[in-house]
Every structure is written in structure tokens, then in C-alpha cells.
Enzyme design. Structure first.
Site, PDB file in Angstrom:
ATOM      1  N   LEU A 105      -0.490  -3.116   9.171  1.00 17.12           N
ATOM      2  CA  LEU A 105      -0.958  -1.909   8.200  1.00 17.12           C
ATOM      3  C   LEU A 105      -2.151  -2.511   7.181  1.00 17.12           C
ATOM      4  O   LEU A 105      -2.773  -1.673   6.642  1.00 17.12           O
ATOM      5  CB  LEU A 105       0.069  -1.188   7.437  1.00 17.12           C
ATOM      6  N   GLY A 113       0.708  -1.274  -0.037  1.00 14.23           N
ATOM      7  CA  GLY A 113       0.228   0.127  -0.023  1.00 14.23           C
ATOM      8  C   GLY A 113       1.017   1.169  -0.046  1.00 14.23           C
ATOM      9  O   GLY A 113       2.197   1.348  -0.164  1.00 14.23           O
ATOM     10  N   LYS A 172     -11.352  -0.354  13.496  1.00 12.25           N
ATOM     11  CA  LYS A 172     -10.219   0.037  14.142  1.00 12.25           C
ATOM     12  C   LYS A 172     -10.248   0.320  15.654  1.00 12.25           C
ATOM     13  O   LYS A 172      -9.230  -0.084  16.245  1.00 12.25           O
ATOM     14  CB  LYS A 172     -10.067   1.645  13.478  1.00 12.25           C
ATOM     15  N   ALA A 202      -1.027  -0.105  13.082  1.00  8.95           N
ATOM     16  CA  ALA A 202      -1.535   1.180  12.506  1.00  8.95           C
ATOM     17  C   ALA A 202      -2.934   1.402  12.501  1.00  8.95           C
ATOM     18  O   ALA A 202      -4.013   1.038  12.122  1.00  8.95           O
ATOM     19  CB  ALA A 202      -1.235   1.210  10.912  1.00  8.95           C
ATOM     20  N   ASP A 244      -4.633 -13.135   1.684  1.00  9.73           N
ATOM     21  CA  ASP A 244      -5.632 -12.207   2.533  1.00  9.73           C
ATOM     22  C   ASP A 244      -5.380 -12.720   4.047  1.00  9.73           C
ATOM     23  O   ASP A 244      -5.704 -13.679   4.538  1.00  9.73           O
ATOM     24  CB  ASP A 244      -6.982 -12.626   1.921  1.00  9.73           C
ATOM     25  N   ASN A 281      -2.869  -8.493   0.008  1.00  7.85           N
ATOM     26  CA  ASN A 281      -3.805  -9.245  -1.035  1.00  7.85           C
ATOM     27  C   ASN A 281      -3.848  -8.450  -2.479  1.00  7.85           C
ATOM     28  O   ASN A 281      -4.856  -8.576  -3.017  1.00  7.85           O
ATOM     29  CB  ASN A 281      -5.079  -9.763  -0.245  1.00  7.85           C
ATOM     30  N   TYR A 333     -15.123   1.088   9.058  1.00  7.93           N
ATOM     31  CA  TYR A 333     -13.467   1.554   9.235  1.00  7.93           C
ATOM     32  C   TYR A 333     -13.352   1.801  10.655  1.00  7.93           C
ATOM     33  O   TYR A 333     -12.465   1.315  11.479  1.00  7.93           O
ATOM     34  CB  TYR A 333     -13.195   2.834   8.302  1.00  7.93           C
ATOM     35  N   THR A 378      -6.458  -3.045  -1.981  1.00  9.64           N
ATOM     36  CA  THR A 378      -6.185  -1.453  -2.666  1.00  9.64           C
ATOM     37  C   THR A 378      -4.786  -1.329  -2.865  1.00  9.64           C
ATOM     38  O   THR A 378      -4.592   0.024  -3.130  1.00  9.64           O
ATOM     39  CB  THR A 378      -6.688  -0.755  -1.164  1.00  9.64           C
ATOM     40  N   GLY A 379      -3.898  -2.211  -2.516  1.00 12.86           N
ATOM     41  CA  GLY A 379      -2.677  -1.686  -3.040  1.00 12.86           C
ATOM     42  C   GLY A 379      -2.140  -1.966  -4.236  1.00 12.86           C
ATOM     43  O   GLY A 379      -2.842  -2.346  -5.129  1.00 12.86           O
TER      44      GLY A 379
HETATM   45  P1  NAD Z   1      -3.286   1.478   1.436  1.00 11.64           P
HETATM   46  O1  NAD Z   1      -4.744   1.078   0.829  1.00 11.64           O
HETATM   47  O2  NAD Z   1      -2.573   2.447   0.274  1.00 11.64           O
HETATM   48  O3  NAD Z   1      -2.848   0.276   1.865  1.00 11.64           O
HETATM   49  C1  NAD Z   1      -3.295  -0.707   2.653  1.00 11.64           C
HETATM   50  C2  NAD Z   1      -2.846  -2.179   2.058  1.00 11.64           C
HETATM   51  O4  NAD Z   1      -3.431  -3.210   2.577  1.00 11.64           O
HETATM   52  C3  NAD Z   1      -3.029  -2.246   0.632  1.00 11.64           C
HETATM   53  O5  NAD Z   1      -1.693  -2.637  -0.042  1.00 11.64           O
HETATM   54  C4  NAD Z   1      -4.021  -3.464   0.504  1.00 11.64           C
HETATM   55  O6  NAD Z   1      -3.929  -4.320  -0.554  1.00 11.64           O
HETATM   56  C5  NAD Z   1      -3.641  -4.017   1.779  1.00 11.64           C
HETATM   57  N1  NAD Z   1      -4.667  -5.010   2.215  1.00 11.64           N
HETATM   58  C6  NAD Z   1      -6.060  -4.573   2.956  1.00 11.64           C
HETATM   59  N2  NAD Z   1      -6.727  -5.760   3.231  1.00 11.64           N
HETATM   60  C7  NAD Z   1      -5.781  -6.896   3.211  1.00 11.64           C
HETATM   61  C8  NAD Z   1      -6.138  -8.089   3.873  1.00 11.64           C
HETATM   62  N3  NAD Z   1      -7.210  -8.629   4.082  1.00 11.64           N
HETATM   63  N4  NAD Z   1      -5.222  -8.866   3.515  1.00 11.64           N
HETATM   64  C9  NAD Z   1      -3.857  -8.489   3.054  1.00 11.64           C
HETATM   65  N5  NAD Z   1      -3.678  -7.288   2.726  1.00 11.64           N
HETATM   66  C10 NAD Z   1      -4.619  -6.320   2.739  1.00 11.64           C
HETATM   67  O7  NAD Z   1      -3.521   2.484   2.839  1.00 11.64           O
HETATM   68  P2  NAD Z   1      -2.520   3.418   3.565  1.00 11.64           P
HETATM   69  O8  NAD Z   1      -3.121   4.685   3.397  1.00 11.64           O
HETATM   70  O9  NAD Z   1      -1.354   2.978   2.973  1.00 11.64           O
HETATM   71  O10 NAD Z   1      -2.829   2.935   4.946  1.00 11.64           O
HETATM   72  C11 NAD Z   1      -1.919   1.807   5.529  1.00 11.64           C
HETATM   73  C12 NAD Z   1      -2.503   1.645   7.206  1.00 11.64           C
HETATM   74  O11 NAD Z   1      -2.306   3.202   7.831  1.00 11.64           O
HETATM   75  C13 NAD Z   1      -3.888   1.570   6.937  1.00 11.64           C
HETATM   76  O12 NAD Z   1      -4.096   0.488   8.111  1.00 11.64           O
HETATM   77  C14 NAD Z   1      -4.600   2.732   7.430  1.00 11.64           C
HETATM   78  O13 NAD Z   1      -5.895   2.619   8.018  1.00 11.64           O
HETATM   79  C15 NAD Z   1      -3.697   3.286   8.095  1.00 11.64           C
HETATM   80  N6  NAD Z   1      -3.820   4.823   8.238  1.00 11.64           N
HETATM   81  C16 NAD Z   1      -3.398   5.614   7.011  1.00 11.64           C
HETATM   82  C17 NAD Z   1      -3.687   7.018   6.987  1.00 11.64           C
HETATM   83  C18 NAD Z   1      -3.361   7.910   5.629  1.00 11.64           C
HETATM   84  O14 NAD Z   1      -3.539   9.014   5.711  1.00 11.64           O
HETATM   85  N7  NAD Z   1      -2.820   7.415   4.736  1.00 11.64           N
HETATM   86  C19 NAD Z   1      -4.382   7.583   8.030  1.00 11.64           C
HETATM   87  C20 NAD Z   1      -4.811   7.020   9.211  1.00 11.64           C
HETATM   88  C21 NAD Z   1      -4.282   5.523   9.431  1.00 11.64           C
END
Ligand code: NAD
Ligand code: UDP
Length: 263
Positions: A84, A17, A160, A125, A63, A39, A156, A42-43
Site C-alpha cells: 500500500l 497510512g 500506478k 493497492a 523507505d 517511512n 501518480y 505521508t503516514g
Molecule cells: P496514505 O498516504 O495515508 O498512506 C500511504 C502510506 O505509505 C503512508 O503511511 C506513507 O508514509 C507510506 N509510504 C509512502 N511512500 C513510502 C515509501 N517509499 N516507503 C515506505 N512507506 C511509504 O494513503 P492511503 O489513502 O492510506 O492510501 C493507501 C494506498 O491505497 C495507496 O497505495 C493509494 O494509492 C491507494 N488508494 C487509496 C485511495 C483512497 O481513497 N484512500 C484510493 C485509491 C487508491
């Protein structure tokens, strides 16, 4: 550059991600080896494209919420686990509501079990969204939040909050060295152009020569943290004796109109 991670083996769930890919990169540059679990819901593969050739980097495509991956199978020694994995932008978690609830609850519990079985340190996270529609400003870690448990964002926010509860329980009941960080708005390279978040939206509108969509008067404020600074905070937390929860973000609040003018 700190060497405190050299020779350690780290698992990063959600490593493909936006934030996770920067974390994987920084761990590798500090001498750790990295197992990225993702998985690709969203990445994106291209986020980790440059890392795949590195012999210290391994990708497990699975997953973490699926019972058949119990606990998410990682062979050998694991020293650190960074959890994360979760859809993170509203657009993504509205499209994947049940998956978001599953990864925050079942997925997080499985990854905790992995850390426990390996004797690894664990960091989760979490998010400023655990404060919901806050009645206190700024939100300090002692504030319990104001969350609607049945609204669309609850998939969400409540996932969390459950994660925080189960992480705290593993710390209390099993003595796991488990840490919670609550991440505030973060921006930087590899944000998806269409994920609806303000910085990526404004920059892509500006590049396309379109008007910037400031909602309302633009007087609402946000504090935006650059992703490298967030990663430094995550690693500082993992290297510390603190359990948290600790807020991670930039304390400098700006109005959305100021951000639009800057872009
Ligand atoms: P992102 O969507 O880019 O990354 C999340 C990753 O998790 C993706 O690569 C996705 O494919 C993977 N994923 C989701 N469900 C999965 C599963 N069941 N099994 C395996 N992989 C799975 O999001 P991000 O912005 O990089 O956020 C990363 C973390 O940080 C998240 O937990 C998010 O809640 C937290 N966060 C991010 C922000 C921000 O501003 N970006 C703010 C608060 C919290
Ligand atoms: N925002 C905006 N125009 C956009 C996208 C967002 O004015 O095209 C505003 C939105 O109303 C909010 C702020 O920017 O007040 C931050 O939105 P984002 O979705 O990035 O983060 P969050 O609301 O989850 O903190």
C-alpha cells in the site's frame, strides 16, 4: 469474524497510512501477525500508536524505494504481502512527485521481490486513477483508461500503471500469486483533515463552522466507500483465488452537493 488469517504472518507496506493502519488492525484482530513497513512520508505515527504494544505487531521504519533496503529486509517467514505504500492524495503526490514515481516503480518491484523470495502471496493497492480522465462510465476492469502521461497527475497515475504492469509480469513470468485491486474513493477515521479530499474537507469545515467549499455546481458525482468495507474487500481478495484487477468501491454514486448537504 473470519479466522482465515490466523497464524499467518503479513507484511503491510504503507501500514501507518490511512488505509494501511485499518488493514493492520483488522489482520491482527483476525489472528495474523503483522510487519508494518513505513517511512512516514505521508503516514502518521499516531495511526498505529495503539498497535505498537501488541506483540504480534512489528514496525520497520524504512523507505521501500531505497536500494540500500534490497529487498526491504524482513527476517523470517512471510505468508502475505500487502503493498500500500504510496502518497495517495493529490496534495501529497504533488508535493512528492519523484518519490511517488519511485515508490510505484522501484518500491513496488522490491516488494514483489520480497514476496517472491519468501514464497508469499502478494496484493497491490492500485487505484481508479489508472482510468485517468475516463471516456467510459462506469469504468469496468476491461477499460484501458485515458491518461495524460506528461501532466502533473501522471506522477501518480503512471506510477500506478507501471505497478500494475510489473505485478502482472511477476504473475506471468515468475508464477507469483499476485493480485491487483483498483481502489475508488474511500473515507473514514484517520484521513488527514488538510489533505484536500472532499469528505475530510467538508467535515472539518463544518466542525469549524465555515462554509463548505463545493466546487462548481456540485453536480459532479463520486461513490464513497467506508474504509472498513474497503479493508473487508482487500482481505476477501487476498483470501480468494482471483488475481484481478478488481475494482473496489461503493457503486452508489452521489453528487458532491448531496454529500455536502448530508455533512
Ligand atoms: P496514505 O498516504 O495515508 O498512506 C500511504 C502510506 O505509505 C503512508 O503511511 C506513507 O508514509 C507510506 N509510504 C509512502 N511512500 C513510502 C515509501 N517509499 N516507503 C515506505 N512507506 C511509504 O494513503 P492511503 O489513502 O492510506 O492510501 C493507501 C494506498 O491505497 C495507496 O497505495 C493509494 O494509492 C491507494 N488508494 C487509496 C485511495 C483512497 O481513497 N484512500 C484510493 C485509491 C487508491
Ligand atoms: N470537491 C469539492 N470541494 C472540495 C474538495 C473536493 O467540491 O473542497 C469535489 C472535487 O471537485 C471532486 C470531488 O469533490 O469533484 C472529489 O474530490 P476528491 O479530491 O476528494 O477526489 P477525486 O477528485 O480524486 O476523486
Amino acid at each position: 469474524m473470519s479466522t482465515e488469517f490466523s497464524d499467518l504472518r503479513a507484511v503491510v507496506t504503507g501500514g501507518a497510512g490511512f488505509v494501511g493502519s485499518h488493514l493492520c488492525e483488522e489482520l491482527l484482530s483476525r489472528g495474523a501477525s503483522v510487519v508494518c513497513i513505513d517511512n512516514f512520508s505521508t503516514g502518521r505515527r499516531r495511526n498505529i500508536g495503539s498497535l505498537l504494544a501488541d506483540p504480534s505487531f512489528e514496525l520497520l521504519e524504512l523507505d521501500i524505494s531505497q536500494p540500500s533496503n534490497d529487498p526491504p529486509g524482513v527476517d523470517g517467514r512471510v505468508d502475505l504481502v500487502f503493498n500500500l505504500a504510496s502518497p495517495a492524495s493529490p496534495k501529497d503526490y504533488f508535493a512528492l512527485p519523484l518519490e511517488t514515481l519511485a515508490v510505484g516503480s522501484i518500491g513496488t518491484t522490491r516488494v514483489l521481490e520480497l514476496a517472491y523470495s519468501k514464497g508469499a502471496k502478494f496484493l497491490h493497492a492500485s487505484t481508479s486513477e489508472v482510468y485517468g480522465d475516463p471516456k467510459e462510465h462506469p469504468q469496468r476492469e476491461g477499460y484501458w483508461g485515458n491518461v495524460n502521461p506528461v501532466g502533473p497527475r501522471s506522477v501518480y497515475d503512471e506510477a500506478k500503471r507501471f505497478s500494475e504492469a510489473v505485478v502482472s509480469s511477476y504473475r506471468r513470468e515468475r508464477g507469483l500469486d499476485a493480485k491487483l485491486v483498483r481502489i475508488f474513493n474511500t473515507y473514514g477515521p484517520r484521513m488527514k483533515p488538510d489533505d484536500g479530499r472532499v469528505v475530510s474537507t467538508f467535515i472539518h469545515q463544518a466542525i469549524a463552522g465555515r462554509p463548505l467549499t463545493v466546487f462548481g455546481e456540485g453536480s459532479q458525482t463520486r461513490s464513497l466507500c467506508f474504509v472498513d468495507d474497503l479493508v473487508a474487500g482487500i482481505l476477501a481478495m487476498m483470501g480468494s483465488g482471483e488475481g484481478g484487477p478488481v475494482n473496489l468501491g461503493n457503486p452508489d454514486e452521489r453528487t458532491i452537493l448531496e454529500i455536502a448537504k448530508f455533512v
